[in-house]
Design a protein around this motif. Sequence first.
Motif, PDB file in Angstrom:
ATOM      1  N   ASN A 228     -44.063 -19.711 -94.719  1.00 17.91           N
ATOM      2  CA  ASN A 228     -43.387 -19.423 -93.452  1.00 17.91           C
ATOM      3  C   ASN A 228     -42.947 -17.967 -93.390  1.00 17.91           C
ATOM      4  N   GLU A 229     -42.461 -17.478 -94.516  1.00 16.58           N
ATOM      5  CA  GLU A 229     -42.042 -16.087 -94.598  1.00 16.58           C
ATOM      6  C   GLU A 229     -43.225 -15.162 -94.302  1.00 16.58           C
ATOM      7  N   ARG A 230     -44.397 -15.539 -94.832  1.00 16.14           N
ATOM      8  CA  ARG A 230     -45.586 -14.739 -94.621  1.00 16.14           C
ATOM      9  C   ARG A 230     -45.941 -14.707 -93.137  1.00 16.14           C
ATOM     10  N   ARG A 231     -45.781 -15.876 -92.492  1.00 16.47           N
ATOM     11  CA  ARG A 231     -46.095 -15.934 -91.061  1.00 16.47           C
ATOM     12  C   ARG A 231     -45.187 -15.018 -90.255  1.00 16.47           C
ATOM     13  N   ARG A 232     -43.877 -14.978 -90.678  1.00 15.54           N
ATOM     14  CA  ARG A 232     -42.927 -14.145 -89.942  1.00 15.54           C
ATOM     15  C   ARG A 232     -43.236 -12.663 -90.093  1.00 15.54           C
TER      16      ARG A 232
END
Lengths: 234, 330
Positions: A228-232
């Motif tokens: 999720n962090e990567r997506r952000r």
Amino acid sequence: MTTPQLTWSSERTLRIAFAENADETVHRTVRAAYESLRASQLPAILDLTPAYDTLQVTIDPLAHDPTALERSIASLLSEAVAPDHPIPPARTVTIPVCYDPEFGPDLESVGAHNNLSIEQVVSRHTSAEYSVHFLGFSPGFAYLGGLARELWTPRLDTPRTRIPAGSVGIAGSQTGIYPQSTPGGWRLIGRTPLVLFDPMRDPPALLSVGDTVRFQAISRDEYESHRNERRRTT
Amino acid sequence: MTHLRIVEPGMLTTVQDLGRIGHSAIGVTTAGAADPLSLRIGNRLLGNDDHDAALEITLIGGHFIPDADTIVCLTGADTTGSSIGDGETRRDLPAWTPMPVRAGESIRIGHCTTGTRAYLCIAGGIRTPPALGSRSTHIPSGIGGHEGRALKPGDTLPIGEQASHHIYSKPSQATIERIRAIHARRSLRITHGAHTLRFARDQLDRFEQSVYTMTEQSDRMGIRFRGTAITPPGDGHLRSEATTIGAIQVPHAGQPIVLFVDRPTTGGYPIIACIIAADLPALAQCRPQDELRFQFITRHHAVALLKEQEQIFDDLPRPTPIPTASETSR
């Protein structure tokens, strides 16, 4: 260390062969030769391709005299392969891996093959240090040395048609991570949320020749939050 | 920005330049034009850089429309019925000849009649975003070109601006014949490859004396041949090492496979020989069922032949600027 053997494998590629085995000594020598030729910035060198016990040099035979170039390379190599020749220190890269059975459908068969429980497979895989012998086959794919003997497991009889990117697998005495989603016959034991290769990133490949790699077990929640962090951020 | 719209791409059309050189240590292969000679000739005739990207069209052509006036040059395989314009203004698009196209006009490329790959070069080149210094498409890894894939109907590609006020010329008939002869060669010259001397002498002789038929199972990654089986040394497996364009590998089954532009950077099969750079354009234009022979020459001879081939570029006409009153030198 025996003298490296230089032979032409085409009119545009010089093949440098080191000793006939892939132990850590020959890996260190290949890496020393690779780093030395890379640092030389000889304009004639178009590409360098290190592997287990060879290094290929690609040149433009029209722009530079191949014979003169072979001499310069041989003289650079004679210094580079000396055992006391300094090489850049190995970088250590820790790769988080979620060893969830959904990501590692072959955890059980790797364990069964070696008389180990799933927990033991994970602990053996995460306790070793691996070295990146070279990258090849596909963008960002690292050939890692150092898999514990008790994890060696033959490939699947029938390769899977699709393996998700980031899958961590075992094939014979090798372990590795699939940078792209591809077909493949490796036994899958987990998955990393890291992106191994992105052509628009600098550097594009997460790993490079000579790196030391450690795997660190993470939970499913940690895996998801990493993703999720990567997506952000992208 | 000027664009080229892909109305119909044809069977397999990709953006290619001279390849992604220098990244094999991270597993990134070259890709690039299968027939770099034809790409470079098209680029030179248009006054482009050798490295500018063009469309590589495989066997079956397509339909393309630029949204501004430009100049195109079709090179490589011979095609049938290629044309510019629509209705009454439709006119032939001859190969090896820079041709003006007006904004909104159709460029149609027919089927390849001899050879496999035609190149549609365009003034200023195709300007898709480069990846690792190249616009070449490598479909297996999804890198480069237009979204890392073969073109589809409806795609639009950014193209360079046309350099105005130039006179463009075509090569002499003798030069065109010379290029055709390079492409028509079916006795390919080879040098020693990575493992030639590990093969038994009689297997090397057998390889050189046999005729091999190119099979349908051939693509930009590898070109497969059928013919006299060769016994590889050992069990047909070696430790992985670097590959080269044109390297001929012999797996256990004994049928040779030529590693081509999209090949993986490393491989583990024995290499019996390597096709010389000067004969790679011929290989790129071979078709399934073509019969080929392989003939060993020395490495020095291979370099000499490549030098000789490069002389084509000395004989090519370059676009010449027409100075106008309103324009300073450019």
